[in-house]
Design an enzyme around this catalytic site. Structure first.
Site, PDB file in Angstrom:
ATOM      1  N   THR A  38       0.853  -1.200   0.000  1.00  0.00           N
ATOM      2  CA  THR A  38       0.000   0.000   0.000  1.00  0.00           C
ATOM      3  C   THR A  38       0.884   1.244   0.000  1.00  0.00           C
ATOM      4  O   THR A  38       1.980   1.228   0.563  1.00  0.00           O
ATOM      5  CB  THR A  38      -0.867  -0.025   1.277  1.00  0.00           C
ATOM      6  OG1 THR A  38      -1.797  -1.081   1.147  1.00  0.00           O
ATOM      7  CG2 THR A  38      -1.586   1.286   1.527  1.00  0.00           C
ATOM      8  N   ASP A  42      -8.830  -0.774   5.394  1.00  0.00           N
ATOM      9  CA  ASP A  42      -8.772   0.471   6.174  1.00  0.00           C
ATOM     10  C   ASP A  42      -8.398   1.684   5.326  1.00  0.00           C
ATOM     11  O   ASP A  42      -8.699   2.819   5.713  1.00  0.00           O
ATOM     12  CB  ASP A  42      -7.731   0.333   7.288  1.00  0.00           C
ATOM     13  CG  ASP A  42      -6.338   0.062   6.710  1.00  0.00           C
ATOM     14  OD1 ASP A  42      -6.219  -0.834   5.840  1.00  0.00           O
ATOM     15  OD2 ASP A  42      -5.379   0.747   7.096  1.00  0.00           O
TER      16      ASP A  42
END
Ligand code: ASP
Length: 342
Positions: free
Chosen positions: A207, A238
């Site tokens: 990420t 998230d």
């Protein structure tokens, strides 16, 4: 987690904080994912490729800030470079769902006024962070998902790309290996989490995110991801959840997170760090260390965060072996690191 394992894990808890002796005029910090990143398992060519791309991204964000540009623009400039690189799990190079597609999540937040935008599960947008920003600036909503997000993108003239654009051979191989492992375990949904937990960390890594402080004193944060390898279609992590993977408020701090998203959502990681800064007057380094190592690690949540406050104090904190990361404070050279210490 038992006590011995916890103590052992703490030996690899890593955190580096830079407390500015006087307020920095501007600063930027980026990450490209946290996980089991060991020098012994990386070729010199691969290490060089990661360092070069991190340097390019931090320099792009820094250049925006140096010219007096907004922290939001710096965050987007840095993240676009990482999204366009096949090395990271965002945009080109995103991981695959169990079914073999890419579903991308991103979010952005403006520390001036807590405006925020997010997109989840988009399949046809090359740079999801740009779309998250459009949601923030050009819609009355905070989060748009799936087809609705893509319809919004089309209505704003964003070109649609083929989902195959995000394909890479390395991620394809990771999917095959993850599926073999998952299929061996019982993949009923109730056991799916345990099966995913048992996957080696690289299957859910890469990420990207950025936090920046501009010359006007404004903070911003952004995060973009393909999620976790072999995730169930429709699973949202998230990264697009404001307060979990991304948070920014000039009064406390800006955070972008990376790690096992379910834990980061349940523990409200990004907002918890900034809340400790705001209400307990903790430094960003201390707040990040508490949340990553004392809250998340004991319950099995792995990952890391980059944190920046309005004085230019920085924390790069992770409870894994490494985190792709870089930071640059006004007038100083960039610091690029991958492993525990360097
Ligand atoms: N946090 C991301 C997610 O759970 C994955 C990562 O950061 O590597 O979707």
């Amino acid at each position: 987690m038992n006590k011995i394992l916890f103590i052992f894990s703490c030996l690899i808890c890593l955190s580096s904080g830079v407390q500015a002796s006087e307020p920095a005029e501007f600063a930027i910090v980026i990450h490209g994912g946290a996980g089991t990143i060991e020098k012994s398992k990386m070729t010199p060519e691969k290490e060089r490729a990661y360092r070069t791309k991190l340097q390019e991204a931090i320099d792009a964000g820094y250049a925006v800030l140096e010219k007096g540009g907004a922290s939001l623009d710096a965050v987007v400039a840095a993240i676009n470079i990482l999204e366009d690189s096949p090395l990271f799990n965002a945009g080109k190079g995103a991981v695959y769902t169990y079914e073999g597609a890419h579903e991308l999540d991103a979010s952005i937040m403006d520390g001036r006024d807590r405006q925020a935008g997010a997109v989840a599960g988009v399949k046809r947008v090359a740079n999801p962070i740009n779309l998250a920003r459009m949601v923030m600036e050009d819609s009355p909503f905070v989060m748009l998902a799936g087809e609705g997000a893509e319809a919004f993108a089309r209505s704003r003239g964003v070109p649609m790309v083929d989902n195959k654009r995000f394909d890479t051979e390395q991620r394809r191989q990771q999917l095959e290996r993850a599926k073999e492992k998952l299929d061996k375990e019982n993949k009923q949904d109730k056991d799916y989490r345990a099966a995913v937990d048992s996957l080696p960390v690289p299957f859910r890594m890469g990420t990207v995110g950025a936090v920046a402080l501009d010359k006007q004193g404004n903070l911003a944060a952004g995060t973009s991801t393909g999620g976790m390898t072999a995730k169930r279609f429709g699973r949202i992590g998230d990264s697009p959840v404001i307060g979990a993977g991304t948070f920014a408020d000039n009064a406390s701090c800006a955070v972008s997170a990376t790690g096992h998203g379910e834990y980061f959502i349940r523990y409200n990681v990004a907002a918890d760090i900034c809340t400790r800064v705001a209400y307990q007057s903790k430094s960003v380094a201390q707040a990040a260390d508490e949340v990553i190592n004392e809250v998340l690690l004991p319950v099995g949540g792995t990952g890391g965060v980059i944190v920046l406050d309005a004085k230019g104090n920085i924390a790069l904190t992770f409870n894994t072996k490494g985190m792709y990361r870089a930071s640059r404070v006004a007038g100083q050279p960039a610091q690029v690191a991958i492993f525990g210490k360097d």
